[in-house]
Scaffold this motif. Structure first.
Motif, mmCIF file in Angstrom:
data_model
loop_
_atom_site.group_PDB
_atom_site.id
_atom_site.type_symbol
_atom_site.label_atom_id
_atom_site.label_comp_id
_atom_site.label_asym_id
_atom_site.label_seq_id
_atom_site.Cartn_x
_atom_site.Cartn_y
_atom_site.Cartn_z
ATOM 1 N N LEU A 108 1.181 -0.914 0.040
ATOM 2 C CA LEU A 108 0.086 0.069 -0.003
ATOM 3 C C LEU A 108 0.741 1.730 -0.117
ATOM 4 O O LEU A 108 0.394 1.765 -0.206
ATOM 5 C CB LEU A 108 -0.683 0.364 1.303
ATOM 6 C CG LEU A 108 -1.607 0.846 1.027
ATOM 7 C CD1 LEU A 108 -2.559 1.528 0.293
ATOM 8 C CD2 LEU A 108 -3.145 0.798 2.836
ATOM 9 N N LEU A 109 1.713 1.099 0.133
ATOM 10 C CA LEU A 109 2.980 2.416 0.501
ATOM 11 C C LEU A 109 3.549 2.230 -0.268
ATOM 12 O O LEU A 109 3.743 3.672 -0.622
ATOM 13 C CB LEU A 109 3.977 2.117 1.907
ATOM 14 C CG LEU A 109 3.406 2.000 3.269
ATOM 15 C CD1 LEU A 109 4.478 1.952 4.635
ATOM 16 C CD2 LEU A 109 2.841 3.873 3.607
ATOM 17 N N VAL A 110 4.101 1.339 -0.794
ATOM 18 C CA VAL A 110 4.536 1.613 -2.364
ATOM 19 C C VAL A 110 3.416 2.202 -3.463
ATOM 20 O O VAL A 110 3.664 3.168 -4.177
ATOM 21 C CB VAL A 110 4.836 0.465 -3.744
ATOM 22 C CG1 VAL A 110 5.842 0.387 -4.699
ATOM 23 C CG2 VAL A 110 6.489 0.189 -1.921
ATOM 24 N N LEU A 111 1.972 2.030 -3.899
ATOM 25 C CA LEU A 111 1.274 2.212 -4.499
ATOM 26 C C LEU A 111 1.164 3.654 -4.325
ATOM 27 O O LEU A 111 1.087 4.347 -5.361
ATOM 28 C CB LEU A 111 0.017 1.787 -4.607
ATOM 29 C CG LEU A 111 0.444 -0.085 -4.944
ATOM 30 C CD1 LEU A 111 -0.940 -0.647 -4.745
ATOM 31 C CD2 LEU A 111 0.645 0.158 -6.128
ATOM 32 N N MET A 112 0.845 4.069 -3.284
ATOM 33 C CA MET A 112 0.393 5.612 -2.710
ATOM 34 C C MET A 112 1.291 6.245 -3.048
ATOM 35 O O MET A 112 0.862 7.587 -3.620
ATOM 36 C CB MET A 112 0.101 5.743 -1.187
ATOM 37 C CG MET A 112 -1.194 5.095 -1.275
ATOM 38 S SD MET A 112 -2.097 5.139 -1.901
ATOM 39 C CE MET A 112 -2.633 4.495 -2.912
ATOM 40 N N ALA A 113 3.424 5.727 -2.307
ATOM 41 C CA ALA A 113 3.811 7.175 -2.845
ATOM 42 C C ALA A 113 4.960 6.719 -4.210
ATOM 43 O O ALA A 113 4.417 8.611 -4.663
ATOM 44 C CB ALA A 113 5.030 6.064 -2.108
ATOM 45 N N ALA A 114 4.132 5.960 -4.959
ATOM 46 C CA ALA A 114 4.004 5.759 -5.966
ATOM 47 C C ALA A 114 2.985 6.757 -6.849
ATOM 48 O O ALA A 114 3.393 7.762 -8.332
ATOM 49 C CB ALA A 114 4.629 4.837 -7.767
ATOM 50 N N ALA A 115 2.048 7.085 -6.564
ATOM 51 C CA ALA A 115 0.839 7.921 -6.701
ATOM 52 C C ALA A 115 1.133 9.253 -7.093
ATOM 53 O O ALA A 115 1.136 9.830 -7.413
ATOM 54 C CB ALA A 115 -0.269 7.761 -6.373
ATOM 55 N N ILE A 116 1.573 9.575 -5.714
ATOM 56 C CA ILE A 116 2.160 11.034 -5.313
ATOM 57 C C ILE A 116 3.181 11.400 -5.371
ATOM 58 O O ILE A 116 3.090 12.855 -6.164
ATOM 59 C CB ILE A 116 2.004 10.752 -3.289
ATOM 60 C CG1 ILE A 116 1.056 10.446 -3.249
ATOM 61 C CG2 ILE A 116 2.943 12.201 -2.956
ATOM 62 C CD1 ILE A 116 1.489 9.965 -0.854
ATOM 63 N N ALA A 117 4.380 10.927 -5.659
ATOM 64 C CA ALA A 117 5.258 11.018 -6.645
ATOM 65 C C ALA A 117 5.314 11.135 -8.270
ATOM 66 O O ALA A 117 6.016 12.587 -8.440
ATOM 67 C CB ALA A 117 6.599 9.841 -6.745
ATOM 68 N N GLU A 118 4.228 10.471 -8.437
ATOM 69 C CA GLU A 118 3.684 10.937 -9.799
ATOM 70 C C GLU A 118 3.366 12.391 -10.442
ATOM 71 O O GLU A 118 3.875 13.383 -10.976
ATOM 72 C CB GLU A 118 2.807 10.046 -10.956
ATOM 73 C CG GLU A 118 2.328 10.326 -11.847
ATOM 74 C CD GLU A 118 1.283 9.382 -12.511
ATOM 75 O OE1 GLU A 118 0.411 8.980 -13.540
ATOM 76 O OE2 GLU A 118 1.294 8.387 -11.322
ATOM 77 N N ARG A 119 2.746 12.979 -9.266
ATOM 78 C CA ARG A 119 1.663 13.338 -10.259
ATOM 79 C C ARG A 119 1.932 14.879 -9.184
ATOM 80 O O ARG A 119 1.954 16.578 -9.416
ATOM 81 C CB ARG A 119 0.413 13.444 -8.873
ATOM 82 C CG ARG A 119 -0.851 12.741 -9.207
ATOM 83 C CD ARG A 119 -1.879 11.890 -8.076
ATOM 84 N NE ARG A 119 -2.866 11.204 -8.890
ATOM 85 C CZ ARG A 119 -2.571 10.146 -9.505
ATOM 86 N NH1 ARG A 119 -1.461 9.387 -9.075
ATOM 87 N NH2 ARG A 119 -3.621 9.182 -9.783
ATOM 88 N N ALA A 120 3.222 15.033 -7.909
ATOM 89 C CA ALA A 120 4.108 16.082 -7.579
ATOM 90 C C ALA A 120 5.264 16.131 -8.572
ATOM 91 O O ALA A 120 5.857 17.464 -8.372
ATOM 92 C CB ALA A 120 4.232 15.539 -6.685
ATOM 93 N N GLY A 121 5.283 14.946 -9.411
ATOM 94 C CA GLY A 121 6.861 15.423 -10.462
ATOM 95 C C GLY A 121 8.169 15.179 -9.315
ATOM 96 O O GLY A 121 8.111 15.667 -10.563
ATOM 97 N N THR A 122 7.886 14.363 -8.097
ATOM 98 C CA THR A 122 9.280 14.379 -7.620
ATOM 99 C C THR A 122 9.171 13.233 -6.384
ATOM 100 O O THR A 122 7.910 13.223 -6.529
ATOM 101 C CB THR A 122 9.548 15.447 -7.214
ATOM 102 O OG1 THR A 122 10.764 15.492 -6.228
ATOM 103 C CG2 THR A 122 8.935 16.310 -5.891
#
Length: 506
Positions: free
Chosen positions: A360-374
């Motif tokens: 769950l952390l990996v999926l959410m971290a990937a989603a957050i990083a994708e939207r933030a661009g960093t």
């Protein structure tokens, strides 16, 4: 009544397992991977067929695992769904598979997370077919290793994981993915060499030429030889765990790999290290393991604290997840060093809980990083206003990671600390301190990402998509269910842990 006594043991009514069910679970992903080679991918319709076929194979494997788990609850033997067939009889190796309460929950976890990884791979637009093939081959290696009851077979399944994982990291991911992939491969091959050396020494020192784990159980070896074998096994498994100071490969791979590969790496592959220490070091060489358990305790405590403190100071969101997993695996190592039944029960439960939480952390971290661009946490802020659903699931994952009551990790961490305390009091206190530091790190991360002022460069961000929402909801449901009803797994785990410890002590 002690805590362990309060945990019910498995019923004594055996049920005859269906033949070849475990083999089907092992080989269906590999056969599906071979089948995918025949699928064309020129058009969008053909690519959708590839995706559907890969998802179907992963779901079928999960169905086998659920069916096996349902029947396994009524098993009372040492191993269930056991298969033993002649294979390399000339050198004493056999195709010997079986599961018990230690391996069955991890098999169930693995099958589930591979479904999530295959679903998450649908977001890849290029090389999707090759990615599915590599994931399915990796699944066969993982499940085969958890199910093997022959040292040589275990080693071959262990090695089967190296190349698919290397290519999964190298093909898709961050800018330093090639460096991370090569580092993973070199370190993994070095650990595999130690594993093979331990197996060969054991093989040639045994009075009977065999690789069968059950046959070699109770083998009396000279003290120096037994200690050497014990250390070789331990280091090989500790590298995969990943324990300090063998952890840097994991953090690099976790940060640079694509989300599906990072999910499998943190949720499944590192659990093989904990499983190997419990199954082999503790179950087969317990007396030898006890002789250097003091060193293991030191490594465990340093791993817990290092992961927690590094998470507190970490700016990269993907590496933060790696440090969380590392700290939890240190708790598993502490439980193994204590050799206390309550702690070992907690360790197996924590591996399952951490697998769900890490996914769950990996999926959410990937989603957050994708939207933030960093991936920089300092460059984020105020994202809860636009990613409300993402914020909710990240906070739930963070609470699960720190062992919040009612979520999956709480009872597991509690059992490990309580179980280890009588024999390792200082270590138990330090491990508890590590849990508190990790809690502070996760709370601080939530505040930095989702609250406060929003940087202008972030602009407007979209929330979780349908597929992301479905995967996150499924994982969260299981985290809550396991936190509220841990007996779903604990009944079977406890029975097999007691059996393993009694066998290991002779």
């Amino acid at each position: 009544m002690t805590l362990l006594q309060a945990i019910p043991t498995s019923p004594a009514t055996p049920v005859a397992p269906p033949a070849l069910l475990l083999s089907a679970m092992v080989w269906v992903p590999a056969l599906a991977a071979i089948g995918l080679l025949l699928f064309p991918t020129r058009t969008q319709v053909q690519r959708e067929r590839v995706r559907s076929f890969a998802i179907g194979a992963a779901v079928l494997t999960l169905a086998f695992a659920v069916f096996m788990w349902y029947g396994f609850r009524d098993q009372s033997g040492t191993y269930a769904y056991e298969e033993a067939r002649g294979w390399l009889q000339g050198i004493g190796s056999s195709y010997h598979l079986g599961v018990d309460g230690v391996s069955m929950p991890l098999l169930l976890l693995s099958a589930l997370l591979f479904v999530v990884a295959v679903l998450a791979s649908s977001r890849l637009r290029e090389q999707a077919k090759e990615y599915y093939i590599l994931l399915l081959l990796l699944e066969t290696g993982v499940i085969g290793a958890f199910a093997s009851l022959d040292y040589l077979l275990f080693f071959l399944f262990w090695q089967l994981q190296a190349v698919p994982m290397f290519l999964l990291i190298a093909r898709v991911g961050g800018p330093r993915r090639l460096s991370a992939a090569w580092k993973f491969l070199v370190v993994d091959l070095a650990a595999s060499a130690l594993l093979l050396l331990a197996i060969l020494i054991l093989y040639f020192k045994a009075p009977v030429r065999t690789f069968d784990i059950s046959t070699l159980h109770g083998l009396v070896l000279p003290a120096a030889t037994a200690t050497l074998i014990g250390w070789l096994f331990f280091i090989a498994f500790a590298v995969r765990l990943p324990a300090f100071p063998f952890h840097t490969w994991f953090l690099d791979a976790q940060a640079e790999a694509s989300a599906p590969a990072a999910l499998i790496l943190g949720g499944v592959l590192v659990k093989l290290g904990g499983y190997g220490i419990i199954r082999v070091n503790l179950g087969e060489f317990q007396d030898t393991f006890h002789k250097f358990s003091g060193a293991v305790v030191v490594i465990a405590v340093v791993t817990v604290l290092w992961g927690a403190i590094a998470a507190l100071a970490q700016d990269d969101l993907r590496r933060l997840v790696g440090y969380v997993v590392m700290s939890h695996m240190g708790l598993v190592l502490l439980a193994a060093a204590s050799a206390a039944p309550i702690a070992i029960n907690g360790a197996v439960l924590l591996m399952v809980a951490d697998g769900l939480t890490a996914a769950l952390l990996v999926l959410m971290a990937a989603a957050i990083a994708e939207r933030a661009g960093t991936s920089s946490i300092r460059a984020m802020g105020g994202m809860a206003a636009q990613m409300g659903r993402g914020a909710i699931f990240w906070i739930l994952a963070a609470l699960a990671a720190i062992g919040f009551p009612g979520l999956a990790s709480f009872i597991a961490q509690f059992m490990i600390v309580v179980g280890a305390y009588p024999s390792q009091r200082i270590a138990a206190w330090l491990a508890g301190l590590g849990i508190l530091v990790l809690a502070g790190a996760m709370i601080l991360t939530v505040q930095r990402i989702f609250f406060g002022a929003t940087p202008e460069r972030l602009g407007r961000q979209r929330d979780l998509g349908t597929l992301e929402l479905f995967s996150a909801a499924a994982l969260t449901t299981l985290i809550v269910l396991l936190g509220v009803l841990p007996a779903i797994l604990m009944d079977s785990i406890n029975f097999s842990v007691l059996s393993l410890l009694s066998r290991g002590s002779g």
